[in-house]
Every structure is written in structure tokens, then in C-alpha cells.
Design an enzyme around this catalytic site. Structure first.
Site, mmCIF file in Angstrom:
data_model
loop_
_atom_site.group_PDB
_atom_site.id
_atom_site.type_symbol
_atom_site.label_atom_id
_atom_site.label_comp_id
_atom_site.label_asym_id
_atom_site.label_seq_id
_atom_site.Cartn_x
_atom_site.Cartn_y
_atom_site.Cartn_z
ATOM 1 N N LEU A 74 0.883 -1.171 0.000
ATOM 2 C CA LEU A 74 0.000 0.000 0.000
ATOM 3 C C LEU A 74 0.913 1.211 0.000
ATOM 4 O O LEU A 74 1.761 1.346 0.892
ATOM 5 C CB LEU A 74 -0.904 0.022 1.238
ATOM 6 C CG LEU A 74 -2.264 -0.680 1.138
ATOM 7 C CD1 LEU A 74 -3.022 -0.552 2.456
ATOM 8 C CD2 LEU A 74 -3.106 -0.125 0.002
ATOM 9 N N ASP A 75 0.783 2.098 -0.997
ATOM 10 C CA ASP A 75 1.695 3.233 -1.058
ATOM 11 C C ASP A 75 1.432 4.188 0.093
ATOM 12 O O ASP A 75 0.469 4.070 0.840
ATOM 13 C CB ASP A 75 1.600 3.935 -2.413
ATOM 14 C CG ASP A 75 0.197 4.420 -2.723
ATOM 15 O OD1 ASP A 75 -0.356 5.192 -1.917
ATOM 16 O OD2 ASP A 75 -0.360 4.008 -3.761
ATOM 17 N N ILE A 76 2.311 5.169 0.220
ATOM 18 C CA ILE A 76 2.291 6.033 1.387
ATOM 19 C C ILE A 76 1.015 6.863 1.489
ATOM 20 O O ILE A 76 0.586 7.248 2.575
ATOM 21 C CB ILE A 76 3.542 6.941 1.364
ATOM 22 C CG1 ILE A 76 3.742 7.627 2.702
ATOM 23 C CG2 ILE A 76 3.463 7.938 0.217
ATOM 24 C CD1 ILE A 76 5.059 8.356 2.810
#
Length: 436
Positions: free
Chosen positions: A307-309
Site C-alpha cells: 500500500l503506497d504512502i
């Protein structure tokens, strides 16, 4: 008659010249908790797994002999060091002349009685001349009874007899796990590595399988296999020891509701990994898994999916290699569901043709994407169901059709839902839950 009573003072003033007594060990600090047998075995297994992984990355499947553990080889193949004979170099027929025996039975060399014996005595270790000096010295004068050689003898010929060793025979009743490799045939067509076959069958991950093989916990057709890189055929039966099952049962999986500002894996660009949120204080109070938090649960806890930032929602951290393979393996078919808030870059509304492209027909990095399920939830929110997880896949898919992602939240992985888990908190995967 008056009686005088002397009262002893309860507090004696400390002598400044007298050194202070060192405190008793253990006073003033809590006793150190000793690990249990299971915890010690788990820690040892993890250290061994890391060591084997380093060897595999550096040398491949067959590390050099000097990097092998002492318990990996056959005990009967290790030949003990030869014992030195104390009587070596001593003339047995003249013990009374040149040797003296002490009461303890040790041998002591005495000075030779005849100077001629000194020339025939072999040089002691401290008297031996280095090989470089011997080569440069004058040639040795041959004795009259010694046959003259026609020329120099090659070094290989000189070592042919001295270096030959008789084959070591194992005792008939010797039983050792290395002998059980008789049914493992690397040359059989269609065979594969044992660890890969165990991973295909869902028994363990490849790393976990290599760890069990090194410990002798894996049997192929009822024969123990403890050599890494052994190969098997698909028709051979693979079983594992009960200790391996117990170790696997101790590994945990954590479900975390990742907030914005944390990265999934290693720390990068000053941002902390999401694993730092797995603390006793952040454990969800409605966690009904029945698992008690231990510090050992933080070891080898790796994310199974990204999950990206800027994304939030369900993130899986696991110690179990089987779950990691199920979620992010090359042939994984596990569904991931997302709620994505979008807006049109040029205004207006997304056409039906572009919505169809989101379902199937787009390419990323020169590869066609697998079919997806994309539908509207409300006027500005889409529901994505994917079976793959390329880097920033949803955001890049939306850009290709003229959409800008404003917010992204993962709400489901397989059969496991995010549910009411608050942001920044976590819980254990219950025994009755599975992603399949």
C-alpha cells in the site's frame, strides 16, 4: 545503687574512608526473564535460516565445504586426526641405550652415544630446514647401496603412493540420515528441487522448506532428506516432522489498518514502515483471536502486498511463508478490493468506453493487465477488485483514462475484511479466518 543503661544508636555514621560495598546482584532491578524452550528453538531456527539464506545468495545451492555446519556432514565420513606415535623415530632395538622411560610411561630421547648415530637421526621439528633453503642447497650425496636415478621424479609420481587413501567403509549397522538419500535422483527427467515441490504443495514456503531440510525434518518416501538442493519427482511422497508443524503453528499473521504517512516495507525518504505500529498499545481491544502478544511475533514480520504512502486500509504482515505466497505469489488469484475516490482531470464524467477499459484492455510497462472488476459506487467513488498488485496500479490505470485518484482505501483481501478495525490499530488473524 544507681544503674546506668547504655542505649546503642540505631544508625551508625558511615566511614568516608571505608569503600562502599557493591550491591547484591539482582537487587534494584527486575529479574531477567529467561526464554522458554520453544522461544529459544524459534530464535535458533531463525538465525540458521538467515545464515542459510546468506549462503544461498552468495554461493548458490552448493556452498563450499568450509561454510558447512559440523552437523551437516556424515559423522562416519569425518576421519579423526591421526594420533602421533611417541615411539616414532626411536630405535626399538636400542631402547636401553638411546631412550629413558619415566615412571609415567613417557619417552624421553637422550643424547646418542655414538656420533655416527647423530647423522642418521631424523631432524626434529625445530631443526627442519625450510623448503626454500633445501631447494637452494647442494644436492645430497647418494649412499653406495642406493640405486642411482636417471633423472628427477615428477612430484605427482612421488605423491601417488603417499597420497593415496583407502576408501573408508561405513559400519554395517551405521544409521545416519545422510544414508537415506538413496531415493533422491538428481538426474531423473522432470524432477525439481524439494523446496520448490513443497512450496507447490502448500506445505511451506521455499525458505521455510530449506530450513526444515537442513534440520532433517523432511522425509521423502519415508527417508530423511537433509541435503539442500535435493531433487524429487512429482510422484514421490513428502512428509514433515511434527516439530516443523509446531514451529509453523507458532507463526502469526497481523492485520493492520494502515494510515497515511507510513510505507509498507522498509523505511524510505524519512518515512517509517507500517510495522512500527504493531505494538501492545495499538492492539485492537476487540481482538478475539486469543493470541497473546509476544516480542517474538515482531521477528521476520514482512508485508504480504503493498500500500503506497498515500493509501490507507488493510495491510497484511505475516511470518508465515505460505500466506505470503498465497497473497503475492506469481500464480496468486486472491482478490483485493479497493474503494477509490476519483475526479476527472478535464471535468465531466467518465464515459462507458473508458470504464470498460478499466475492466479489461489496459497495459502497464508493456504488459497487458489481467481482467478486473470496476464499477461506480457513487458519483465520485469507484470500486476496484483486482487479482494482481503492480506498483501504484490503480493510480496509473486511472491516469490512462483521464481520472485523478483523490483517496484510496483497501477494504478486503480474499475472504478477510477490514471491518471496524480503527486506523493505526491492528489485530491477529483468527484461526477460523483464511484468505482463500
Amino acid at each position: 545503687m544507681a544503674t546506668i543503661k547504655l542505649k546503642k544508636s540505631s544508625a551508625t555514621p558511615a566511614d568516608p574512608l571505608k569503600p562502599k560495598r557493591s550491591p547484591v546482584r539482582g537487587m534494584g532491578s527486575a529479574p531477567r526473564k529467561r526464554p522458554t524452550l520453544a522461544e529459544a528453538q524459534t530464535a535458533r531456527a531463525e538465525r540458521e535460516a538467515r545464515y542459510q539464506e546468506q549462503l544461498r545468495q552468495r554461493f548458490g545451492d552448493k556452498p563450499p565445504e568450509k561454510f558447512k555446519r559440523r552437523d551437516e556432514g556424515d559423522a562416519f565420513d569425518r576421519k579423526p586426526a591421526p594420533r602421533r606415535n611417541p615411539l616414532e623415530g626411536v630405535d626399538q632395538s636400542s631402547r636401553g641405550k638411546n631412550t629413558a622411560f619415566s615412571g609415567g610411561g613417557s619417552v624421553r630421547r637422550m643424547a646418542p652415544a655414538d656420533p655416527r648415530d647423530e647423522a642418521s637421526r631424523p631432524p626434529q621439528r625445530s631443526e627442519r630446514v625450510p623448503s626454500e633453503v633445501r631447494r637452494d642447497a647442494a644436492p645430497r650425496r647418494a649412499r653406495p647401496d642406493e640405486p642411482r636415478r636417471a633423472g628427477p621424479v615428477p612430484s605427482d609420481a612421488r605423491r601417488s603412493d603417499a597420497g593415496a587413501r583407502k576408501p573408508h567403509r561405513k559400519p554395517a549397522d551405521a544409521r545416519h540420515h545422510v544414508d537415506d538419500h538413496q531415493d533422491i535422483h538428481p538426474e531423473i527427467p522432470g524432477s525439481m528441487r524439494l523446496s520448490k515441490r513443497m512450496s507447490e504443495l502448500g506445505i511451506a514456503s521455499r525458505r521455510e522448506a530449506d530450513e526444515w531440510i537442513a534440520k532433517g525434518w523432511v522425509r521423502v518416501d519415508d527417508h530423511v532428506v537433509s541435503e539442500l538442493g535435493s531433487r524429487v519427482t512429482p510422484d514421490q511422497r513428502i512428509t514433515v516432522d511434527a516439530r516443523a508443524r509446531h514451529q509453523q503453528a507458532q507463526r502469526v499473521t497481523v492485520l493492520l489498518n494502515k494510515p497515511i504517512g507510513y510505507v509498507s516495507g522498509q523505511a524510505e525518504d524519512g518515512y517509517e514502515p507500517a510495522s512500527v505500529l504493531v505494538t501492545p498499545q495499538n492492539q485492537w481491544r476487540d481482538d478475539h483471536s486469543g493470541i497473546r502478544f509476544l516480542r517474538e511475533h515482531l521477528r521476520s514480520l514482512a508485508p504480504a502486498g503493498r500500500l503506497d504512502i498515500d493509501s490507507v486500509g488493510l495491510l497484511v504482515l505475516t511470518q508465515d511463508g505460505r500466506i505470503a505466497k498465497q497473497l503475492i505469489g506469481e500464480d496468486s488469484d486472491t482478490e483485493k478490493e479497493y474503494l477509490v475516490r476519483v475526479q476527472m482531470i478535464e471535468g465531466g464524467r467518465l464515459s462507458d468506453d473508458k470504464l470498460a477499459l478499466l475492466n479489461h484492455g489496459l497495459e502497464l510497462d508493456g504488459e497487458a493487465l489481467r481482467p478486473a472488476q470496476v464499477e461506480w459506487v457513487n458519483d465520485d467513488q469507484l470500486r476496484f477488485v483486482l487479482k494482481e498488485g503492480k506498483k501504484r496500479q490503480i493510480r496509473r490505470m486511472c491516469e490512462l483514462v483521464g481520472l485523478k485518484v483523490v483517496g484510496l482505501k483497501r477494504v478486503r483481501i480474499g475472504r478477510v475484511m477490514l471491518g471496524d478495525l480503527p486506523p493505526g490499530q491492528w489485530r491477529y488473524l483468527r484461526p477460523d479466518e483464511n484468505f482463500g
